[in-house]
Design an enzyme around this catalytic site. Structure first.
Site, PDB file in Angstrom:
ATOM      1  N   ASP A 500       0.800  -1.224   0.000  1.00 40.06           N
ATOM      2  CA  ASP A 500       0.000   0.000   0.000  1.00 40.06           C
ATOM      3  C   ASP A 500       0.834   1.275   0.000  1.00 40.06           C
ATOM      4  O   ASP A 500       0.334   2.355  -0.265  1.00 40.06           O
ATOM      5  CB  ASP A 500      -0.830   0.039   1.287  1.00 40.06           C
ATOM      6  CG  ASP A 500      -2.231  -0.463   1.066  1.00 40.06           C
ATOM      7  OD1 ASP A 500      -2.706  -0.409  -0.066  1.00 40.06           O
ATOM      8  OD2 ASP A 500      -2.846  -0.898   2.056  1.00 40.06           O
TER       9      ASP A 500
HETATM   10  C1  GLC Z   1      -0.706   2.749   5.965  1.00 35.46           C
HETATM   11  C2  GLC Z   1       0.023   1.554   6.529  1.00 35.46           C
HETATM   12  C3  GLC Z   1      -0.129   0.351   5.681  1.00 35.46           C
HETATM   13  C4  GLC Z   1      -1.549   0.149   5.340  1.00 35.46           C
HETATM   14  C5  GLC Z   1      -2.187   1.413   4.763  1.00 35.46           C
HETATM   15  C6  GLC Z   1      -3.651   1.186   4.540  1.00 35.46           C
HETATM   16  O1  GLC Z   1      -0.110   3.153   4.814  1.00 35.46           O
HETATM   17  O2  GLC Z   1       1.382   1.824   6.692  1.00 35.46           O
HETATM   18  O3  GLC Z   1       0.387  -0.764   6.357  1.00 35.46           O
HETATM   19  O4  GLC Z   1      -1.666  -0.888   4.419  1.00 35.46           O
HETATM   20  O5  GLC Z   1      -2.027   2.459   5.639  1.00 35.46           O
HETATM   21  O6  GLC Z   1      -4.286   2.269   3.982  1.00 35.46           O
HETATM   22  C1  GLC Z   2      -1.506  -3.561   5.375  1.00 35.83           C
HETATM   23  C2  GLC Z   2      -2.731  -3.588   4.496  1.00 35.83           C
HETATM   24  C3  GLC Z   2      -2.564  -4.532   3.342  1.00 35.83           C
HETATM   25  C4  GLC Z   2      -1.282  -4.258   2.636  1.00 35.83           C
HETATM   26  C5  GLC Z   2      -0.100  -4.262   3.573  1.00 35.83           C
HETATM   27  C6  GLC Z   2       1.179  -3.851   2.910  1.00 35.83           C
HETATM   28  O1  GLC Z   2      -1.400  -4.747   6.070  1.00 35.83           O
HETATM   29  O2  GLC Z   2      -3.874  -3.961   5.235  1.00 35.83           O
HETATM   30  O3  GLC Z   2      -3.637  -4.418   2.451  1.00 35.83           O
HETATM   31  O4  GLC Z   2      -1.129  -5.236   1.647  1.00 35.83           O
HETATM   32  O5  GLC Z   2      -0.347  -3.355   4.626  1.00 35.83           O
HETATM   33  O6  GLC Z   2       1.195  -2.505   2.601  1.00 35.83           O
END
Ligand code: GLC
Ligand code: GLC
Length: 836
Positions: A500
């Site tokens: 993400d």
């Molecule tokens: C933030 C977190 C990430 C997550 C994302 C969801 O970026 O660091 O882990 O997946 O939010 O929107």
């Molecule tokens: C968080 C989010 C997931 C994403 C991950 C890596 O766990 O929930 O959707 O893949 O972060 O960014």
């Protein structure tokens, strides 16, 4: 250092010291009513949606840690001394303390001045309420005169408004304090009083909360400041201090629920007091009683309250819950030479998979319950660890998720559990999302053999009239990627792929802007090698699914493309990966908006990433030409640490506009070179695919929370569940975990250990058996319930190999190959597997 121990026989983790490094929590409820509960009774409850139907209030980011919850206070009325039997919030030093977290329940037992107390908290199956059973035993040797106080703070339903909109909130709070007895005499509840929380019930809400007690009350409070005193805290409530409640009725401000019960116990005597906190809905046209009044109609709720206030009924509900979990966990039980593996697979990992399935990423001690809906990719992956327990619920989830799919094959990134509609605020354009639907559906069919799901009519974008068979959704998922290829013919990344925080089209220089929803670039250049790998995996699943569906369904079903078509998509993409995604010793990660490579030796920071190594090898790349081993050796060399495998190296030392959130984190945390545990099992699986059971299992142990129990003061999070992240080697706190419970790590580790290391893997054709284990194991035993048949599988490893099945016999008969498929109704089947 440890703060407790595993009681594997009872399936409980026992915390023996209340001041754990962080609150160590558990979940109550597994259907619609849920609670979070810490080892000192902190936490809150909600009905279905942690944001929109929050029953009790909880303040995140509080100090002292974890203030607010399901509190009970005891007061010795002779001395005036009072204490919290759960340690918090008074933090009186207890003579004994023990918290047992089990599946869907928590029991906190303690002793102070000779008074033993044991509070058992759980949610009965099929009900939208929680029961607290408080058993008091006088072990002091003399008679005692005690006061027992309960205390919860009501949330005004929408947790976000509740924490922000005070100009309104302070005027709207309403309660009722009313007798429980039914009109018909002798029907129960005589002499008992219930506190009802009914804020906004007068207008558009049809639901209310109630808090009841099994005993006649010496008093009650429903206005917070009357209970606490104006400037007193939960650690020193005025009512408890003085030993008397003020029978306050909340009008606005902060409605709470507090009962006061006097308990006289002779020496050696025991008494149970039951509290029931619940949620209830009335039909719109029967909200009030009498109808023209503003008084809650309590006809349908009273019998429920009366029922569960009786200890015998509460006990029965508790036993039913225990049996339910015995049944669920019984679907996969293993005995290996490794205790950490056994207890995680048999108990805790499976349990965590249920919790992540239910919560997605919404409510934990790190997720506030107001920030995020259910994630499309997250929920599809969560299925992998859950589907064997209750396939019917996995089916329902798949249909809900796919109904939020867009007509172009893309997906709303999140949906709200209450409405089940796609969330417009977050939108779509996370280009990995649709492929996860294919993975999720494949996992469901492999487990259940339920091919009918492919016919299920499902809407697009939640629009009536847009229904198409689920199979059509899967085809569009694949097409979505084919329609979005970039300059190198790799898939375009969109807002982000699985990571993400790798936001290659964002270019945000405004503080506070969302990295996930801001896009400054048109997205026609930045590409993802990760999505390429995922796409190949999804195409192979589609090929298998289409082949088998044809066998099962014949021509009665419309297939637009053949199995070979999907294999062709996969092999074309594979050629693209070798041409543009291979860096010589590992897979590259992406191409940015300028067409520059990322995750390559050419990069001084971020030159190797974990995700493409995992996913590309899982998709089968490099197994034959040796590149998989090369990539995995590079992972071992550059990314592996004793605490797990970091996400990338070298960490980003500064914020890079063109990379987005990943470079916003200080080095070693989260996606910037943290040990992002979710992606570790991909490497374990990849290691099994190249036959290296020792390495796969070694990685498994590094992040296994039970194996880390001995370093709890460093690890900090619960030793019985996986955390999303462990600080990486660039961090000052290397080895410290955060974001426990709600993480894709749960499902993927469950898949890695059960399906790939132990190698008991559902497939379209039956149960596939292909263990890839540590060479020094003599073998292991598994009981697996699969499509109504119970398989007792005994694996022996006389030659001490990591991989290789010499022969399999089923009920004494030798079978060809390594896929077994007993007839429905076969009952119990004995499987002998000899490795070699
Ligand atoms: C933030 C977190 C990430 C997550 C994302 C969801 O970026 O660091 O882990 O997946 O939010 O929107
Ligand atoms: C968080 C989010 C997931 C994403 C991950 C890596 O766990 O929930 O959707 O893949 O972060 O960014």
């Amino acid at each position: 250092m440890k703060y407790g121990y595993f009681d594997d026989t009872s399936r409980e983790y026992v915390i023996t010291q209340p001041d754990t490094p962080l609150p160590w929590i558990n979940y109550l409820g597994c259907e619609e009513y849920f609670g979070l509960i810490s080892n000192t009774a902190g936490g809150y409850s909600f009905y279905r949606d942690a944001r929109l139907r929050r029953l009790t209030r909880y303040r995140y980011n509080n100090s002292p840690l974890d203030m607010g919850g399901r509190y009970l206070y005891l007061r010795d009325n002779k001395s005036g001394k009072y204490w919290s039997p759960s340690w918090m919030p008074t933090r009186t030093k207890l003579d004994e303390y023990e918290c047992r977290h089990g599946q869907g329940y928590t029991i906190i037992t303690s002793k102070f001045n000779g008074i033993k107390s044991s509070a058992r908290y759980f949610v009965p199956l099929g009900e939208s309420l929680e029961i607290w059973q408080m058993t008091l035993t006088n072990e002091s040797g003399s008679d005692s005169d005690l006061s027992l106080f309960s205390a919860i703070e009501f949330c005004l339903w929408d947790a976000n408004d509740d924490a922000t909109n005070f100009q309104r909130n302070y005027s709207i709070g309403q309660v009722e304090i009313a007798p429980l007895a039914l009109e018909r005499r002798g029907a129960g509840g005589e002499g008992l009083t219930v506190i009802y929380h009914k804020t906004e019930y007068r207008e558009r809400r049809d639901h209310f909360a109630y808090f009841a007690c099994s005993e006649k009350l010496a008093g009650y409070d429903t206005q917070r400041e009357s209970f606490l005193g104006n400037y007193q805290g939960w650690d020193q409530p005025q009512a408890v201090e003085s030993g008397s409640s003020s029978n306050s009725e909340a009008h606005g401000w902060q409605p709470i629920g507090s009962h006061h019960v006097r308990v006289h116990l002779k020496a050696g005597e025991q008494k149970q007091v039951v509290f029931v906190l619940g949620y209830h809905e009335n039909p719109k046209d029967a909200k009030f009683d009498p109808p023209e009044s503003q008084i809650i109609n309590k006809q349908t709720v009273k019998p429920i309250i009366i029922k569960y206030l009786q200890p015998a009924n509460a006990d029965e509900a508790f036993n039913t819950l225990r049996d339910y979990w015995t049944m669920l966990l019984g679907k996969f039980q293993v005995t290996t030479p490794d205790t950490d593996t056994n207890r995680m697979v048999n108990i805790w990992n499976a349990y965590q998979c249920m919790v992540t399935f239910n919560m997605s990423r919404s409510a934990s001690y790190f997720e506030s319950g107001i920030g995020r809906g259910m994630g499309f990719r997250d929920s599809n992956q969560d299925l992998l660890g859950f589907v064997h327990m209750i396939p019917e619920r996995a089916r329902e989830r798949i249909l809900d998720l796919s109904a939020t799919q867009l007509k172009n094959g893309g997906a709303f990134h999140q949906y709200q559990p209450l409405t089940k509609r796609g969330n417009n605020d977050v939108g779509s354009g996370f280009n990995d999302d649709p492929a996860w639907l294919v993975i999720g559906v494949a996992a469901y069919i492999k487990e259940s053999g339920d091919w009918s799901i492919l016919d299920a009519p499902v809407q697009y974008e939640n629009e009536t009239g847009s229904e198409a068979p689920l199979y059509d959704h899967l085809q569009r998922s694949i097409q979505y990627t084919l329609d979005r290829l970039g300059p190198n013919n790799l898939p375009l990344i969109g807002r982000a792929d699985w990571n993400d925080c790798l936001n290659l089209n964002c270019f945000s220089d405004t503080p506070g802007q969302s990295f996930q929803t801001t896009t400054a670039k048109d997205g026609t250049i930045a590409e993802s090698v990760f999505i390429a790998g995922l796409f190949i995996l999804a195409c192979k699943e589609m090929a298998g699914l289409t082949r088998k569906a044809k066998e099962e369904r014949g021509d009665s079903f419309v297939f637009h493309l053949s199995s070979d078509d999907y294999l062709k998509f996969a092999s074309d993409m594979e050629s693209t990966v070798w041409a543009a995604g291979w860096d010589g010793d590992w897979f590259r990660r992406a191409y940015d908006n300028f067409g520059h490579v990322l995750g390559s030796k050419e990069n001084t920071e971020g030159s190797i990433f974990i995700e493409p190594q995992g996913i590309c090898i899982m998709a089968g790349l490099g197994i034959e030409n040796g590149n998989a081993v090369k990539a995995l050796d590079s992972v071992a060399e550059h990314l592996a640490t004793p605490h797990g495998i970091v996400l990338q190296q070298p960490a980003f030392s500064q914020y890079y506009l063109h990379l987005g959130e990943i470079s916003s984190y200080p080095p070693g945390y989260k996606e910037n070179a943290g040990i992002f545990c979710h992606s570790n099992p991909w490497i374990m699986i990849a290691e099994t695919m190249v036959g290296r059971g020792d390495k796969a299992f070694d990685y498994y142990k590094r992040i296994n929370p039970s194996a880390r129990e001995g370093i709890s003061e460093l690890h900090k999070c619960e030793p019985y569940v996986y955390a999303q992240m462990i600080a990486g080697k660039d961090a000052a706190t290397h080895g410290e975990a955060k974001n426990s419970w709600l993480t894709g790590t749960a499902a993927w580790n469950y898949a890695a250990i059960t399906q790939y290391i132990l190698g008991i893997r559902p497939s379209f054709d039956g149960l596939e058996i292909e263990p890839v284990i540590p060479a020094d194991w003599d073998g292991f035993k598994v009981t697996r319930k699969y499509r109504d048949v119970t398989y007792h599988i005994n694996v022996t490893n006389p030659k001490h190999v990591c991989k290789g099945v010499e022969k399999i016999t089923v009920n004494g008969r030798l079978v060809e190959g390594n896929v077994i498929h007993a007839e429905k109704g076969a009952g119990e089947v004995n499987v002998e597997v000899v490795m070699g």
